[in-house]
Scaffold this motif. Sequence first.
Motif, short mmCIF file in Angstrom:
data_model
loop_
_atom_site.label_atom_id
_atom_site.label_comp_id
_atom_site.label_asym_id
_atom_site.label_seq_id
_atom_site.Cartn_x
_atom_site.Cartn_y
_atom_site.Cartn_z
N GLY A 37 0.84 -1.20 0.00
CA GLY A 37 0.00 0.00 0.00
C GLY A 37 0.87 1.24 0.00
O GLY A 37 2.07 1.18 0.25
N PHE A 38 0.25 2.40 -0.27
CA PHE A 38 1.00 3.64 -0.40
C PHE A 38 0.33 4.76 0.40
O PHE A 38 -0.84 5.05 0.21
N ASP A 39 1.12 5.36 1.28
CA ASP A 39 0.66 6.53 2.01
C ASP A 39 1.12 7.76 1.23
O ASP A 39 2.31 8.12 1.24
N TYR A 40 0.18 8.41 0.54
CA TYR A 40 0.53 9.59 -0.25
C TYR A 40 -0.15 10.85 0.28
O TYR A 40 -0.34 11.83 -0.44
N GLY A 41 -0.48 10.79 1.57
CA GLY A 41 -1.13 11.93 2.20
C GLY A 41 -2.59 12.06 1.82
O GLY A 41 -3.18 13.15 1.91
N GLN A 42 -3.22 10.95 1.45
CA GLN A 42 -4.61 10.96 1.02
C GLN A 42 -5.54 11.33 2.18
O GLN A 42 -5.30 10.97 3.32
N HIS A 44 -8.36 10.22 2.81
CA HIS A 44 -9.03 9.02 3.33
C HIS A 44 -7.98 7.96 3.71
O HIS A 44 -8.11 6.78 3.40
N LYS A 45 -6.97 8.41 4.42
CA LYS A 45 -5.84 7.56 4.81
C LYS A 45 -6.26 6.36 5.64
O LYS A 45 -5.56 5.34 5.69
N LEU A 46 -7.42 6.45 6.28
CA LEU A 46 -7.93 5.33 7.07
C LEU A 46 -8.06 4.06 6.22
O LEU A 46 -8.09 2.95 6.75
N GLU A 47 -8.12 4.22 4.89
CA GLU A 47 -8.22 3.04 4.02
C GLU A 47 -7.04 2.09 4.25
O GLU A 47 -7.20 0.87 4.15
N LEU A 48 -5.87 2.65 4.56
CA LEU A 48 -4.70 1.80 4.80
C LEU A 48 -4.87 0.96 6.06
O LEU A 48 -4.39 -0.18 6.12
N TYR A 62 1.63 -7.35 4.55
CA TYR A 62 1.25 -6.05 3.99
C TYR A 62 2.31 -5.02 4.31
O TYR A 62 2.64 -4.79 5.48
N GLU A 63 2.85 -4.39 3.28
CA GLU A 63 3.86 -3.36 3.43
C GLU A 63 3.27 -2.02 2.97
O GLU A 63 2.63 -1.95 1.91
N ILE A 64 3.49 -0.96 3.74
CA ILE A 64 3.03 0.38 3.36
C ILE A 64 4.25 1.25 3.10
O ILE A 64 5.13 1.39 3.96
N LEU A 65 4.32 1.84 1.91
CA LEU A 65 5.43 2.71 1.55
C LEU A 65 5.02 4.18 1.67
O LEU A 65 3.89 4.55 1.37
N ASN A 108 5.34 1.47 -10.56
CA ASN A 108 6.80 1.42 -10.66
C ASN A 108 7.42 0.93 -9.36
O ASN A 108 8.29 0.06 -9.36
N PHE A 109 6.95 1.47 -8.23
CA PHE A 109 7.49 1.05 -6.94
C PHE A 109 7.05 -0.37 -6.60
O PHE A 109 7.82 -1.13 -6.00
N ALA A 110 5.84 -0.73 -6.99
CA ALA A 110 5.39 -2.11 -6.78
C ALA A 110 6.28 -3.08 -7.55
O ALA A 110 6.64 -4.15 -7.05
#
Length: 223
Positions: A37-42, A44-48, A62-65, A108-110
């Motif tokens: 998963g990706f934390d991009y400052g969304q 709705h960050k609770l989705e992570l 599960y890895e969060i970048l 790309n990162f995935a």
Amino acid sequence: MSSIKNEDVLVVLSGGQDSTTCLFWAKQNFRNVTAIGFDYGQRHKLELECAKRICEEYDVNYEILDMTLLNKLTSNSLTRSDIEVKAAKKGDSTPNSFVEGRNLVFLNFAAIFAKTHNIRHIVTGVSQSDFSGYPDCRDTFIKSLNVTLNLAMNYEFVIHTPLMWLDKCDTWKLSDDLGVFDIIKNKTLTCYNGIVGDGCGTCPSCLLRAKGLEEFYKKYRQR
């Protein structure tokens, strides 16, 4: 799909309806499933957190970048709390919720993560049938990127898009076929305002999800 039953897969998982449906599709079709998963400052960050809980429950690593750089590079309603989320109007090229380059960057990162973990298969929940005006959800983009990644890393990636030709109604049907309808309905977060399950009911994402659910009930089963 029998040829991939003994292979590993990486799922791009946000915690929303589409990517979580893809997670369970992957669990049915591959040997070992890892999710990213990706934390991009969304907003709705609770989705992570939803994604993390589901992965813990179903034994998926599960890895969060941290991808918050996207927040600094682009101005849109998903990464700016001072911009109201609005549906695209006639004449708009994209909705104001479009995050420039998001799927390009994420995939790309995935792919880098996948190669370093000896994984060839990548699953993403993009859909051209339901792409809401986002150009990076189109089939031509995914096919082009797949070729580019293979050339860039000299590695044979395969990007799978189980939802590419499904609208929201049939995405609900797929979750039902996979036996995870209730999980998708009650434990995922699609809402741009960060409300789990049925969401706020007014943002574009909630409206699309609710419309698809209503069509699913009418077409495939009664409530």
